[in-house]
Design an enzyme around this catalytic site. Structure first.
Site, PDB file in Angstrom:
ATOM      1  N   ASN A  36       0.871  -1.180   0.000  1.00  0.00           N
ATOM      2  CA  ASN A  36       0.000   0.000   0.000  1.00  0.00           C
ATOM      3  C   ASN A  36       0.908   1.230   0.000  1.00  0.00           C
ATOM      4  O   ASN A  36       1.524   1.548   1.009  1.00  0.00           O
ATOM      5  CB  ASN A  36      -0.891  -0.034   1.254  1.00  0.00           C
ATOM      6  CG  ASN A  36      -1.741   1.217   1.380  1.00  0.00           C
ATOM      7  OD1 ASN A  36      -1.788   2.041   0.466  1.00  0.00           O
ATOM      8  ND2 ASN A  36      -2.417   1.365   2.514  1.00  0.00           N
ATOM      9  N   LYS A  93       0.070   4.251  -0.266  1.00  0.00           N
ATOM     10  CA  LYS A  93      -0.587   5.424   0.339  1.00  0.00           C
ATOM     11  C   LYS A  93      -0.401   6.661  -0.555  1.00  0.00           C
ATOM     12  O   LYS A  93      -0.468   6.532  -1.770  1.00  0.00           O
ATOM     13  CB  LYS A  93      -0.058   5.627   1.760  1.00  0.00           C
ATOM     14  CG  LYS A  93      -0.205   4.357   2.596  1.00  0.00           C
ATOM     15  CD  LYS A  93       0.030   4.541   4.067  1.00  0.00           C
ATOM     16  CE  LYS A  93      -0.157   3.207   4.781  1.00  0.00           C
ATOM     17  NZ  LYS A  93      -0.101   3.290   6.221  1.00  0.00           N
ATOM     18  N   HIS A 127      -9.520   1.033   5.126  1.00  0.00           N
ATOM     19  CA  HIS A 127      -8.193   1.187   5.752  1.00  0.00           C
ATOM     20  C   HIS A 127      -8.316   2.113   6.961  1.00  0.00           C
ATOM     21  O   HIS A 127      -9.137   3.036   6.953  1.00  0.00           O
ATOM     22  CB  HIS A 127      -7.204   1.757   4.734  1.00  0.00           C
ATOM     23  CG  HIS A 127      -5.799   1.737   5.250  1.00  0.00           C
ATOM     24  ND1 HIS A 127      -5.310   2.719   6.066  1.00  0.00           N
ATOM     25  CD2 HIS A 127      -4.812   0.829   5.107  1.00  0.00           C
ATOM     26  CE1 HIS A 127      -4.056   2.422   6.395  1.00  0.00           C
ATOM     27  NE2 HIS A 127      -3.728   1.280   5.826  1.00  0.00           N
ATOM     28  N   GLU A 138      -6.728   4.551   7.920  1.00  0.00           N
ATOM     29  CA  GLU A 138      -6.629   5.990   7.624  1.00  0.00           C
ATOM     30  C   GLU A 138      -7.935   6.519   7.018  1.00  0.00           C
ATOM     31  O   GLU A 138      -8.306   7.672   7.210  1.00  0.00           O
ATOM     32  CB  GLU A 138      -5.415   6.235   6.712  1.00  0.00           C
ATOM     33  CG  GLU A 138      -4.113   6.119   7.508  1.00  0.00           C
ATOM     34  CD  GLU A 138      -2.979   5.419   6.784  1.00  0.00           C
ATOM     35  OE1 GLU A 138      -2.962   5.394   5.547  1.00  0.00           O
ATOM     36  OE2 GLU A 138      -2.094   4.881   7.489  1.00  0.00           O
ATOM     37  N   GLU A 174      -5.161  -4.942  10.698  1.00  0.00           N
ATOM     38  CA  GLU A 174      -4.115  -3.943  10.907  1.00  0.00           C
ATOM     39  C   GLU A 174      -4.400  -3.203  12.209  1.00  0.00           C
ATOM     40  O   GLU A 174      -5.206  -2.262  12.223  1.00  0.00           O
ATOM     41  CB  GLU A 174      -4.083  -2.936   9.752  1.00  0.00           C
ATOM     42  CG  GLU A 174      -3.816  -3.536   8.401  1.00  0.00           C
ATOM     43  CD  GLU A 174      -3.302  -2.494   7.411  1.00  0.00           C
ATOM     44  OE1 GLU A 174      -2.179  -2.645   6.951  1.00  0.00           O
ATOM     45  OE2 GLU A 174      -4.011  -1.514   7.140  1.00  0.00           O
ATOM     46  N   GLY A 219       2.632   2.286  10.844  1.00  0.00           N
ATOM     47  CA  GLY A 219       3.579   3.390  10.666  1.00  0.00           C
ATOM     48  C   GLY A 219       4.317   3.778  11.936  1.00  0.00           C
ATOM     49  O   GLY A 219       4.970   4.817  11.988  1.00  0.00           O
ATOM     50  N   SER A 252       3.696  -2.158  10.422  1.00  0.00           N
ATOM     51  CA  SER A 252       5.142  -2.212  10.646  1.00  0.00           C
ATOM     52  C   SER A 252       5.784  -3.537  10.230  1.00  0.00           C
ATOM     53  O   SER A 252       6.703  -4.023  10.880  1.00  0.00           O
ATOM     54  CB  SER A 252       5.474  -1.880  12.108  1.00  0.00           C
ATOM     55  OG  SER A 252       5.078  -0.549  12.399  1.00  0.00           O
TER      56      SER A 252
END
Ligand code: 13P
Length: 251
Positions: free
Chosen positions: A8, A10, A97, A99, A170, A176, A215
């Site tokens: 991904n 992003k 996702h 985000e 996730e 991240g 991660s």
């Protein structure tokens, strides 16, 4: 089950950068993979076309969108339709996702529409779920994951769903941050997801791939994909460089 190793990207990479990265990745991995894995690349929309061009003859590589709006076309400024993703060569798309959920406030109702519509029009869907750190601390992992998966209950009459739907677990606190979930945490969460998929889909739930994301790096990928019910990974930061992502793909 064939593992799915997904990148991904992003909101990273211009067209040139995307082209160089995918070329480098193919140079390292070769036109045939030595391991039996699928590789998925989800670039930003503006780089879908250049990546599609580069991977069109690579039979283990697939292209995915990071999001879409559940309609064919219309007055939805700033949005993109699943048909447009299919048109540019995508076979997959991410939905939900973290985000999208937390920065763009996407709620279960909309995510349900996206999963349903995306599958109906021919995309394979990677439905992302995961708990926040405060929910984990409050002992709510089981409850949160089941609640997020409950949107699938209305989408259980599609044949071949096991080849079309993928779940990505996730944990929000591992995205991240460099803080990867421990083996026990991943094992337990994936078991919850597997059991819930079996509740919803019966035996077919055993064949739906469950990815881990958060991660993932070259030095932890092999351990992670060795955990029960981990059928691949969804990688952010470490997928941006051909060198590190190629190591993850073959881990
Ligand atoms: P990182 O690998 O950078 O933690 O990102 C994970 C992710 O959000 C993939 O979708």
């Amino acid at each position: 089950m064939k593992k799915l190793m997904a990148a991904n990207w992003k909101m990273y990479k211009t067209q040139d950068e995307a082209k160089n990265t995918i070329k480098d990745l193919i140079n390292i991995l070769g036109t045939e993979l030595t391991v039996d894995r699928d590789v998925l690349i989800c670039p930003p929309y503006t780089s879908l076309k250049v990546v599609a061009e580069e991977i069109k003859d690579i039979n283990y590589m697939y292209l995915g969108g990071q999001n879409f709006y559940p309609a064919k076309e219309g007055a939805y400024t700033g949005e993109i339709s699943p048909h447009m993703l299919l048109d540019v060569g995508c076979s997959y798309a991410l939905v939900g996702h973290s985000e999208r959920r937390h920065i763009f406030c996407e709620k279960d109702e909309l995510l349900k529409e996206k999963v349903k519509y995306g599958l109906e029009v021919g995309l394979n869907i990677i439905f992302c779920i995961g708990e926040k750190i405060e929910q984990r601390r409050a002992g709510q992992v089981d409850q949160v994951l089941k609640s997020q998966l409950s949107v699938l209950k209305d989408i259980n009459n599609m044949s071949g769903i096991e080849d079309r739907l993928v779940i990505a677990y996730e944990p929000v606190w591992a995205i991240g941050t460099g803080e990867v979930a421990g083996e026990k945490e991943i094992f337990e969460a994936h078991k919850i997801v597997r059991d819930e998929l079996k509740n919803i889909y019966g035996e077919v739930g055993n064949s739906i791939r469950i990815l881990y994301g958060g991660s993932v790096k070259p030095d932890n990928a092999s351990d992670i994909i060795g955990i029960d019910n981990v059928d691949g990974v969804l990688v952010g930061g470490a997928s941006l460089h051909a060198d590190s992502f190629s190591k993850i793909v073959t881990a």
